[in-house]
Design a protein around this motif. Structure first.
Motif, PDB file in Angstrom:
ATOM      1  N   GLY A 129       0.362  -0.787   0.155  1.00 33.72           N
ATOM      2  CA  GLY A 129      -0.207   0.277   0.037  1.00 33.72           C
ATOM      3  C   GLY A 129       1.038   1.602  -0.103  1.00 33.72           C
ATOM      4  N   TRP A 130       2.190   1.623   0.422  1.00 39.14           N
ATOM      5  CA  TRP A 130       3.056   2.772   0.055  1.00 39.14           C
ATOM      6  C   TRP A 130       3.345   3.585  -1.013  1.00 39.14           C
ATOM      7  N   ILE A 131       3.128   3.971  -1.317  1.00 37.94           N
ATOM      8  CA  ILE A 131       3.318   5.151  -2.599  1.00 37.94           C
ATOM      9  C   ILE A 131       4.046   6.210  -1.758  1.00 37.94           C
ATOM     10  N   GLU A 132       5.617   6.589  -2.303  1.00 43.94           N
ATOM     11  CA  GLU A 132       6.450   7.254  -2.166  1.00 43.94           C
ATOM     12  C   GLU A 132       5.790   9.139  -2.440  1.00 43.94           C
ATOM     13  N   THR A 133       4.994   9.122  -3.659  1.00 43.93           N
ATOM     14  CA  THR A 133       4.720  10.553  -4.640  1.00 43.93           C
ATOM     15  C   THR A 133       4.977  11.848  -3.861  1.00 43.93           C
ATOM     16  N   HIS A 134       4.734  11.891  -2.250  1.00 43.03           N
ATOM     17  CA  HIS A 134       3.986  12.668  -1.962  1.00 43.03           C
ATOM     18  C   HIS A 134       5.078  12.869  -0.570  1.00 43.03           C
ATOM     19  N   TRP A 135       5.540  11.729  -0.689  1.00 42.33           N
ATOM     20  CA  TRP A 135       6.748  11.634   0.510  1.00 42.33           C
ATOM     21  C   TRP A 135       8.014  12.176   0.738  1.00 42.33           C
ATOM     22  N   PRO A 136       8.274  13.778   2.415  1.00 47.33           N
ATOM     23  CA  PRO A 136       8.973  14.334   1.844  1.00 47.33           C
ATOM     24  C   PRO A 136      10.469  13.935   1.535  1.00 47.33           C
ATOM     25  N   GLU A 137      10.707  12.485   1.802  1.00 43.35           N
ATOM     26  CA  GLU A 137      11.846  12.031   1.301  1.00 43.35           C
ATOM     27  C   GLU A 137      12.764  12.212  -0.448  1.00 43.35           C
ATOM     28  N   LYS A 138      11.257  12.412  -0.613  1.00 44.32           N
ATOM     29  CA  LYS A 138      11.468  11.549  -2.130  1.00 44.32           C
ATOM     30  C   LYS A 138      12.001  11.235  -3.283  1.00 44.32           C
ATOM     31  N   ARG A 139      11.898   9.429  -2.542  1.00 45.66           N
ATOM     32  CA  ARG A 139      12.906   8.760  -2.745  1.00 45.66           C
ATOM     33  C   ARG A 139      11.613   6.915  -2.245  1.00 45.66           C
ATOM     34  N   PHE A 140      12.304   5.836  -2.920  1.00 44.85           N
ATOM     35  CA  PHE A 140      11.970   4.616  -2.523  1.00 44.85           C
ATOM     36  C   PHE A 140      12.297   4.349  -2.131  1.00 44.85           C
ATOM     37  N   PRO A 141      11.198   3.951  -0.680  1.00 49.12           N
ATOM     38  CA  PRO A 141      12.268   3.212   0.585  1.00 49.12           C
ATOM     39  C   PRO A 141      13.301   1.780  -0.254  1.00 49.12           C
ATOM     40  N   SER A 160       1.717   0.784  -3.779  1.00 43.29           N
ATOM     41  CA  SER A 160       0.319   0.580  -3.352  1.00 43.29           C
ATOM     42  C   SER A 160      -0.163  -0.062  -5.111  1.00 43.29           C
ATOM     43  N   ASP A 161      -0.002   0.733  -6.561  1.00 37.48           N
ATOM     44  CA  ASP A 161      -0.147   0.131  -7.299  1.00 37.48           C
ATOM     45  C   ASP A 161       0.361  -1.642  -8.496  1.00 37.48           C
ATOM     46  N   GLY A 162       1.136  -2.826  -7.484  1.00 34.90           N
ATOM     47  CA  GLY A 162       1.561  -4.321  -7.261  1.00 34.90           C
ATOM     48  C   GLY A 162       2.739  -3.828  -8.091  1.00 34.90           C
ATOM     49  N   HIS A 163       3.396  -2.553  -8.921  1.00 42.26           N
ATOM     50  CA  HIS A 163       3.701  -2.278 -10.234  1.00 42.26           C
ATOM     51  C   HIS A 163       5.821  -3.148  -9.312  1.00 42.26           C
ATOM     52  N   ALA A 164       5.289  -2.374  -7.930  1.00 44.06           N
ATOM     53  CA  ALA A 164       6.748  -2.792  -7.318  1.00 44.06           C
ATOM     54  C   ALA A 164       6.809  -2.967  -6.167  1.00 44.06           C
ATOM     55  N   SER A 165       7.926  -3.591  -5.432  1.00 41.26           N
ATOM     56  CA  SER A 165       7.887  -3.929  -3.888  1.00 41.26           C
ATOM     57  C   SER A 165       9.993  -3.903  -3.538  1.00 41.26           C
ATOM     58  N   VAL A 166       9.536  -3.183  -2.197  1.00 42.00           N
ATOM     59  CA  VAL A 166      10.957  -3.303  -1.965  1.00 42.00           C
ATOM     60  C   VAL A 166      10.722  -4.403  -1.100  1.00 42.00           C
ATOM     61  N   ALA A 167      12.344  -5.109  -0.863  1.00 44.29           N
ATOM     62  CA  ALA A 167      12.925  -6.506  -0.093  1.00 44.29           C
ATOM     63  C   ALA A 167      13.793  -6.281   0.794  1.00 44.29           C
ATOM     64  N   GLN A 196      24.963  -2.515  -5.446  1.00 46.35           N
ATOM     65  CA  GLN A 196      24.122  -3.801  -4.634  1.00 46.35           C
ATOM     66  C   GLN A 196      23.080  -3.385  -4.819  1.00 46.35           C
ATOM     67  N   PRO A 197      22.512  -4.673  -5.099  1.00 44.46           N
ATOM     68  CA  PRO A 197      20.403  -4.201  -5.059  1.00 44.46           C
ATOM     69  C   PRO A 197      19.926  -3.192  -4.420  1.00 44.46           C
ATOM     70  N   ASP A 198      19.676  -2.277  -4.075  1.00 45.14           N
ATOM     71  CA  ASP A 198      19.291  -1.180  -2.927  1.00 45.14           C
ATOM     72  C   ASP A 198      17.653  -1.591  -2.437  1.00 45.14           C
ATOM     73  N   GLY A 199      16.735  -3.127  -2.084  1.00 43.04           N
ATOM     74  CA  GLY A 199      15.752  -3.552  -2.206  1.00 43.04           C
ATOM     75  C   GLY A 199      14.784  -3.449  -3.414  1.00 43.04           C
ATOM     76  N   MET A 200      14.828  -2.593  -3.703  1.00 45.49           N
ATOM     77  CA  MET A 200      14.069  -2.290  -4.922  1.00 45.49           C
ATOM     78  C   MET A 200      13.182  -2.819  -6.039  1.00 45.49           C
ATOM     79  N   LEU A 201      12.737  -3.932  -6.357  1.00 45.11           N
ATOM     80  CA  LEU A 201      12.214  -4.361  -7.430  1.00 45.11           C
ATOM     81  C   LEU A 201      10.953  -4.037  -8.499  1.00 45.11           C
ATOM     82  N   VAL A 202      11.488  -3.744  -9.583  1.00 48.76           N
ATOM     83  CA  VAL A 202      10.113  -3.472 -10.158  1.00 48.76           C
ATOM     84  C   VAL A 202       9.263  -4.354 -11.570  1.00 48.76           C
ATOM     85  N   ASP A 203       8.381  -4.236 -11.103  1.00 47.93           N
ATOM     86  CA  ASP A 203       7.707  -5.069 -12.179  1.00 47.93           C
ATOM     87  C   ASP A 203       8.036  -6.612 -12.387  1.00 47.93           C
TER      88      ASP A 203
END
Length: 546
Positions: A129-141, A160-167, A196-203
């Motif tokens: 459910g997370w979505i970073e687009t208006h987070w103050p940090e301006k980045r992915f987790p 939230s969109d199901g098209h990315a995950s952070v691990a 190194q992988p930063d944890g973000m995996l797309v699609d």
């Protein structure tokens, strides 16, 4: 023998004329959705059908003596609202697992995971459910954030969109994902400055960690289906188009409906792995008449927020054209199988290149058939020359108004000023003669008809913000929004002759809110309270009296 025959005939006649108590709905504005008679004083329902719509006195005269009187007390009634694009099991699971749709920063996400980990000290952690687009940090987790929140734990959190995950690091390690791991076709493994992988995996790269999170049990999924049905009924939805459905989820849904544990209408579009039945037999309906299978759901590209949407020109804020998720030969072969049995194809497309490719594949496969009612799900970014092609090919634009009021915080950066007008163009589609069926894409969005109606007619954020970038001219009228959420979804599943408006002879599906969405100030739409939901002539939700 004659007496026995006469008794049998009388019993048969009694069964034919017997019916459940009539429902008489009145006492507030009733919007029928019928152009020639847009409002009425009363709706009279008998069994699963609408018997009469019109004058209250006439309705009372036609009602049975045991009629149930449903006085709206000033509330407003409409044809049943239908979510034309949702993910039913996901809606329920969101309520039963770590729900991150309210986190407003990386810091809040970390706090939420920390609290969840403390409350659940054993096992892997999954949330969405997370979505970073208006987070103050301006980045992915990143994995570092998850490692700080739950040291050593396996954590996977879906966007939230199901098209990315952070691990987390533990999740990546268990999955064997390293700097040397190649991303699968249609996926990206994001990396940090150290390579190194930063944890973000797309699609499609999300598949790399699927095995580290135990799948939900059948019991949990059954509970999720029940929970979603209750939640949707309480929000005023009478049905939904269920997307990317797995075969075992369909079996559970059918069973719950047969048991009486699920009471909304659902039209299912199967994922390719669960599509064998519909591709062999075509559209089907269960014994309750509530659960139908219409066709298959495919994916052309990813999402705009995670830069997976397939664009004709590179992203304005990054390199690349996005991702194509379905190879052409595979997609066209599935479409040909669907066409052969009269099944619908619903294909996800976000970017302008993605939408153009779907239109091209549809045109090639349908070979002039403009009555198949195939659908493009989302149709978010569409080039000017492709808008009229939807109408020319008979393709339905299945769109989610709430996507615009969320995406337009970041869409200008992704698209640039020159092509921003291609986005979320509901009015352009309607003006071109395209059928636009509105939905929510829950659990990507909340899954609330009030939000979808508000976004469609006002095109402002939930806190009232908008500027010229938001293309206010793409907002639609109240009547158009109502059709987008009622008659258009009925048309999209070939049921406009029995659903989508309040007319005598049609199926009795009704939604009511305590304020009139057709007249109140736009901001008030969000606070209108659902008070009544009727499906197939049965009350499935009734708000407690204040």
């Amino acid at each position: 023998m004659r007496r026995i025959l006469l008794a049998a005939l009388l019993a048969s006649a009694a069964l034919t004329t017997a019916h459940a108590a009539d429902l008489l709905i009145h006492g507030g504005p009733i919007h029928t959705g019928v152009d020639a008679a847009p409002t009425a004083e009363a709706v009279l329902i008998r069994d699963d059908r609408i018997l009469f719509v019109g004058d209250l006195r006439a309705a009372k005269a036609k009602a049975a003596k045991d009629v149930r009187d449903l006085d709206l007390n000033g509330a407003a009634a409409y044809p049943g609202f239908v979510d034309a694009h949702a993910h039913l099991t996901g809606v329920g699971l969101r309520e039963l697992t770590l729900n991150l749709d309210k986190v407003a920063s990386v810091a809040e996400l970390v706090a939420a995971v920390t609290a969840y980990a403390a409350a659940h000290p054993e096992g892997a952690i999954y949330g969405r459910g997370w979505i970073e687009t208006h987070w103050p940090e301006k980045r992915f987790p990143t994995k570092a954030d998850l490692d700080a929140a739950a040291p050593g734990r396996i954590v996977v959190l879906g966007r939230s969109d199901g098209h990315a995950s952070v691990a987390s690091s533990a999740a990546l390690a268990k999955a064997g994902v390293t700097a040397a791991t190649a991303a699968p076709a249609g996926g990206q493994i994001l990396k940090g400055p150290d390579g190194q992988p930063d944890g973000m995996l797309v699609d499609h790269a999300q598949s790399l960690v699927e095995g580290v999170i135990p799948p939900p049990s059948q019991a949990l999924k059954r509970e999720a289906i029940r929970k979603a049905g209750q939640l949707y009924a309480a929000r005023g939805w009478t049905g939904l188009d269920n997307m990317s459905v797995a075969a075992d989820d369909l079996a559970l849904l059918r069973d719950e409906a047969a048991r009486g544990g699920f009471r909304l209408r659902v039209d299912n579009y199967m994922d390719p792995g669960g599509a064998a039945e519909v591709l062999a037999k075509g559209p089907q309906v269960d014994s309750t008449g509530l659960i139908r299978v219409r066709g298959i759901k495919l994916y052309m590209d990813g999402a705009l927020g995670s830069r997976g949407a397939a664009l004709l020109e590179p992203y304005s804020d990054a390199e690349g054209l996005g991702l194509q998720l379905t190879p052409r030969d595979q997609g066209v072969a599935l479409m040909q199988r669907a066409k052969a049995v009269g099944a619908q194809v619903a294909m996800h497309a976000i970017g302008d290149r993605g939408n153009r490719m779907v239109l091209d594949w549809f045109e090639e496969t349908l070979t002039g058939d403009t009555k198949a009612r195939w659908r493009i799900e989302h149709a978010q970014i569409v080039a000017d020359t492709d808008v009229p092609r939807f109408a020319q090919l008979g393709v339905i634009a299945s769109m989610q108004p709430s996507h615009a009021i969320g995406d337009l915080y970041f869409a200008p950066a992704r698209l640039g000023k020159g092509r921003l007008h291609e986005g979320y163009r509901w009015k352009d589609f309607l003006n071109a003669g395209v059928v636009v069926a509105a939905g929510s894409d829950a659990p990507v969005e909340v899954g609330d008809p009030r939000i979808e109606f508000y976004a469609a007619v006002y095109r402002h954020s939930l806190d009232g913000f908008a500027n010229a970038d938001w293309s206010p001219e793409e907002a639609v009228t109240r009547a158009e929004a109502l059709r987008m959420l009622t008659l258009a979804p009925a048309y999209a599943v070939f049921r406009e002759k029995e659903l989508g408006t309040l007319e005598a002879g049609k199926k009795a599906d009704v939604t009511a809110f305590d304020q009139d969405l057709m007249t109140i100030e736009p901001k008030a739409i969000l606070s209108a309270r659902p008070v009544l939901t009727v499906v197939d002539g049965k009350v499935v939700f009734e708000a407690a009296t204040k």
